[in-house]
Design an enzyme around this catalytic site. Structure first.
Site, mmCIF file in Angstrom:
data_model
loop_
_atom_site.group_PDB
_atom_site.id
_atom_site.type_symbol
_atom_site.label_atom_id
_atom_site.label_comp_id
_atom_site.label_asym_id
_atom_site.label_seq_id
_atom_site.Cartn_x
_atom_site.Cartn_y
_atom_site.Cartn_z
ATOM 1 C CG HIS A 75 -2.085 -0.935 1.101
ATOM 2 N ND1 HIS A 75 -3.285 -0.734 1.734
ATOM 3 C CD2 HIS A 75 -2.226 -2.072 0.384
ATOM 4 C CE1 HIS A 75 -4.120 -1.714 1.419
ATOM 5 N NE2 HIS A 75 -3.494 -2.553 0.611
ATOM 6 C CE1 TYR A 203 -5.734 4.216 8.011
ATOM 7 C CE2 TYR A 203 -6.457 4.203 10.296
ATOM 8 C CZ TYR A 203 -5.617 3.740 9.304
ATOM 9 O OH TYR A 203 -4.667 2.803 9.607
ATOM 10 N N PRO A 295 -5.337 1.006 18.240
ATOM 11 C CG PRO A 295 -7.142 -0.327 17.600
ATOM 12 C CD PRO A 295 -6.575 0.417 18.759
ATOM 13 C CE LYS A 299 3.545 3.702 13.439
ATOM 14 N NZ LYS A 299 3.545 3.076 12.119
ATOM 15 C CE1 TYR A 387 -1.763 4.195 9.097
ATOM 16 C CE2 TYR A 387 -0.399 2.953 7.554
ATOM 17 C CZ TYR A 387 -1.577 3.103 8.270
ATOM 18 O OH TYR A 387 -2.567 2.148 8.167
HETATM 19 P P1 RFL Z 1 0.288 -11.015 21.661
HETATM 20 O O1 RFL Z 1 0.033 -11.116 20.179
HETATM 21 O O2 RFL Z 1 -0.825 -10.640 22.546
HETATM 22 O O3 RFL Z 1 0.910 -12.407 22.093
HETATM 23 C C1 RFL Z 1 1.055 -12.767 23.437
HETATM 24 C C2 RFL Z 1 0.918 -14.266 23.547
HETATM 25 O O4 RFL Z 1 1.137 -14.672 24.884
HETATM 26 C C3 RFL Z 1 0.176 -15.648 25.224
HETATM 27 N N1 RFL Z 1 0.040 -15.682 26.694
HETATM 28 C C4 RFL Z 1 0.684 -16.570 27.469
HETATM 29 N N2 RFL Z 1 1.516 -17.558 27.170
HETATM 30 C C5 RFL Z 1 2.008 -18.307 28.214
HETATM 31 N N3 RFL Z 1 1.676 -18.085 29.501
HETATM 32 C C6 RFL Z 1 0.831 -17.109 29.844
HETATM 33 N N4 RFL Z 1 0.504 -16.916 31.110
HETATM 34 C C7 RFL Z 1 0.298 -16.279 28.810
HETATM 35 N N5 RFL Z 1 -0.543 -15.219 28.773
HETATM 36 C C8 RFL Z 1 -0.684 -14.872 27.480
HETATM 37 C C9 RFL Z 1 -1.058 -15.246 24.465
HETATM 38 O O5 RFL Z 1 -1.935 -16.350 24.262
HETATM 39 C C10 RFL Z 1 -0.463 -14.740 23.160
HETATM 40 O O6 RFL Z 1 -0.355 -15.753 22.188
HETATM 41 O O7 RFL Z 1 1.469 -9.990 21.965
HETATM 42 P P2 RFL Z 1 2.772 -9.585 21.102
HETATM 43 O O8 RFL Z 1 3.487 -10.800 20.595
HETATM 44 O O9 RFL Z 1 3.462 -8.588 21.913
HETATM 45 O O10 RFL Z 1 2.166 -8.882 19.782
HETATM 46 C C11 RFL Z 1 1.498 -7.658 19.868
HETATM 47 C C12 RFL Z 1 0.369 -7.595 18.823
HETATM 48 O O11 RFL Z 1 -0.433 -8.745 18.952
HETATM 49 C C13 RFL Z 1 -0.497 -6.341 18.983
HETATM 50 O O12 RFL Z 1 0.266 -5.234 19.334
HETATM 51 C C14 RFL Z 1 -1.267 -6.015 17.678
HETATM 52 O O13 RFL Z 1 -2.210 -6.996 17.373
HETATM 53 C C15 RFL Z 1 -1.933 -4.654 17.792
HETATM 54 N N6 RFL Z 1 -2.715 -4.300 16.591
HETATM 55 C C16 RFL Z 1 -2.100 -3.833 15.438
HETATM 56 N N7 RFL Z 1 -0.758 -3.757 15.364
HETATM 57 C C17 RFL Z 1 -0.139 -3.381 14.196
HETATM 58 O O14 RFL Z 1 1.096 -3.315 14.164
HETATM 59 N N8 RFL Z 1 -0.851 -3.072 13.057
HETATM 60 C C18 RFL Z 1 -2.206 -3.136 13.039
HETATM 61 O O15 RFL Z 1 -2.811 -2.925 11.986
HETATM 62 C C19 RFL Z 1 -2.888 -3.489 14.267
HETATM 63 N N9 RFL Z 1 -4.224 -3.576 14.300
HETATM 64 C C20 RFL Z 1 -4.103 -4.453 16.594
HETATM 65 C C21 RFL Z 1 -4.838 -4.060 15.428
HETATM 66 C C22 RFL Z 1 -4.760 -4.996 17.688
HETATM 67 C C23 RFL Z 1 -6.124 -5.133 17.657
HETATM 68 N N10 RFL Z 1 -6.716 -5.725 18.800
HETATM 69 C C24 RFL Z 1 -7.509 -6.893 18.704
HETATM 70 C C25 RFL Z 1 -6.214 -5.364 20.104
HETATM 71 C C26 RFL Z 1 -6.207 -4.195 15.391
HETATM 72 C C27 RFL Z 1 -6.854 -4.691 16.526
HETATM 73 C C28 RFL Z 1 -8.357 -4.778 16.475
HETATM 74 C C1 PHB Z 2 -6.568 -3.811 10.279
HETATM 75 O O1 PHB Z 2 -6.572 -4.102 9.057
HETATM 76 O O2 PHB Z 2 -6.910 -4.627 11.139
HETATM 77 C C2 PHB Z 2 -6.142 -2.461 10.698
HETATM 78 C C3 PHB Z 2 -5.607 -1.598 9.764
HETATM 79 C C4 PHB Z 2 -5.217 -0.332 10.155
HETATM 80 C C5 PHB Z 2 -5.350 0.055 11.473
HETATM 81 C C6 PHB Z 2 -5.862 -0.828 12.413
HETATM 82 C C7 PHB Z 2 -6.266 -2.091 12.027
HETATM 83 O O3 PHB Z 2 -4.984 1.302 11.838
#
Ligand code: RFL
Ligand code: PHB
Length: 392
Positions: A75, A203, A295, A299, A387
């Protein structure tokens, strides 16, 4: 009790824990990953979607970028919208860079597959863990599973277990300072079986609340609506969701999101959170275990990957060069980037959402700021630079 040893015990098998384990393996450093959930659950959990260029390069350089290079969607910009009127921010033109849309669960699948191929030790469904002796040179992880108790003796422990994990809480009281901001709204997110009809993300600031049009593949769209933090998902029928998406995302030129079968829906809270320092004794926190961003700036996963990039470098320096300078400065190194991403995520969130009860002055100021970003090259360049991701 079973007892084994490893160099780095890793709690959590999300992007941070898996990537750390893989990077360490590439440098001949042994690790064991303990993950609370099953492999299938981790591979299907839908979360982030946008990878900064730096993250793509990191995955590619580590030899886990082949499918990402084939299937990831490049993108070159995003659209910002204000009540149906869109304006494109060209990353390519403003920064010479781009981002890649590739689901977090795909990154997780690729990393798990590679760790398994390389004979890495990943233990799934191991969530009952205690971290002990963190202030000594011989920290331990005790695991309770199926009535058995196992112990892993480590040189170091990496807490990569996300925001709700146990690692951060294993640090004695008084060591960490938490910085936090909660937002008075959440996102209702859906995954839909409909081919994206835009090439880039949209957005939209709408008077009824923020909405985001995103995608996962040439056949799947991902859409979000600003909602209340306590929103009852059961009150949102598929029809109501599509109708609200049409109202908020519909554009003056007649463009509307295409409806499709809703495959998944859920509500996600919004929070900014950082703990300092990100280390204690021989425990190092990485990713969501140490910080959460709303989100809007996309990041979170990128920050998690950046943390473990620095952490892997620090472990390599320790094992290869007998130098602990990287480990000692780990937290300071990460936090510089973390705070810049916090600032940007807070700013994007504040720019694009409706704030209940805000004064008429604040609303007018917010609209003026959005119009400024949509019309000033300097303001757009600042958004674009953040971004696509600041350099490591
Ligand atoms: P995770 O992915 O939460 O992984 C942590 C893992 O630890 C496990 N766990 C345990 N394991 C052993 N013992 C325990 N006691 C434990 N407790 C927990 C969990 O099951 C899990 O598998 O953390 P990590 O690796 O630091 O990764 C971070 C990312 O997951 C998070 O920051 C992103 O998903 C945030 N996020 C986005 N980030 C981006 O860079 N770009 C995006 O477009 C973006 N969009 C988003 C997002 C997060 C979202 N939600 C659901 C919060 C969109 C959404 C909707
Ligand atoms: C997504 O595709 O899940 C997504 C994309 C951009 C954002 C947050 C989530 O800023």
């Amino acid at each position: 009790m079973g007892r084994v040893s490893t160099q780095v015990g890793i709690v959590g098998g999300g992007p941070a824990g898996l990537m750390l384990s893989h990077l360490l393996h590439l440098h001949g450093i042994h690790s064991i990953v303990l993950e609370a959930r099953s492999r299938a659950y981790c591979e299907e959990r839908v979360r982030a979607g946008v990878l900064e260029h730096t993250s793509v390069v990191m995955l590619r350089d580590a030899g886990v970028g082949a499918r990402l290079d084939r299937e990831g969607m490049r993108h070159d910009g995003i659209d910002l919208g204000l009540n149906g009127v869109r304006h494109r921010i060209s990353f390519e033109e403003l920064t010479g860079e781009h981002v890649t849309v590739y689901g977090q669960q795909e990154v997780v699948k690729d990393l798990i597959e590679r760790r398994v191929q390389d004979g890495g030790e990943l233990r799934f469904e191991c969530g009952e863990v205690s971290l002990l002796d963190l202030a000594t040179d011989t920290p331990r992880i005790v695991i309770h599973k199926d009535g058995e108790v196992d112990e892993i003796c480590c040189d170091f422990i990496a807490g990569c277990d996300g925001f709700h994990g146990v690692a951060r809480h294993a640090i004695p009281g008084g060591v960490l300072t938490a910085y936090e901001r909660n937002y008075p709204f959440a996102w209702l997110g859906i995954l839909a079986a409909s081919a994206p009809t835009r090439d880039e993300l949209l957005y939209m600031h709408h008077e009824r609340g923020f909405a985001l049009y995103s995608m996962r593949s040439p056949k799947i769209t991902r859409l979000y609506l600003q909602c209340r933090p306590d929103e009852e998902i059961s009150e949102w029928s598929d029809d109501r969701i599509w109708s609200e998406l049409n109202t908020r995302l519909g554009c003056a030129d007649g463009w509307l999101p295409t409806r499709g079968r809703i495959l998944q829906k859920g509500v996600t809270g919004m929070r900014s959170f950082v703990v300092e320092p990100m280390q204690f004794g021989r425990l190092f926190l990485a990713g969501d275990a140490a910080h959460i961003v709303p989100p809007t700036g996309a990041k979170g996963m990128n920050l998690a990957l950046a943390d473990v990039y620095y952490l892997a470098q620090a472990f390599c320096l320790f094992y290869e060069g007998k130098d602990d300078v990287g480990l000692r400065s780990y937290s300071d190194t990460c936090l510089k980037r973390v705070w810049k991403a916090q600032r940007f995520s807070w700013w994007m969130t504040s720019l694009l959402h409706r704030f209940d009860g805000e004064s008429a002055f604040d609303y007018k100021r917010q609209i003026a700021e959005l119009e400024y970003v949509m019309t000033s090259r300097a303001a757009a360049a600042s958004l674009a630079e953040n971004y696509v991701g600041l350099p490591l």
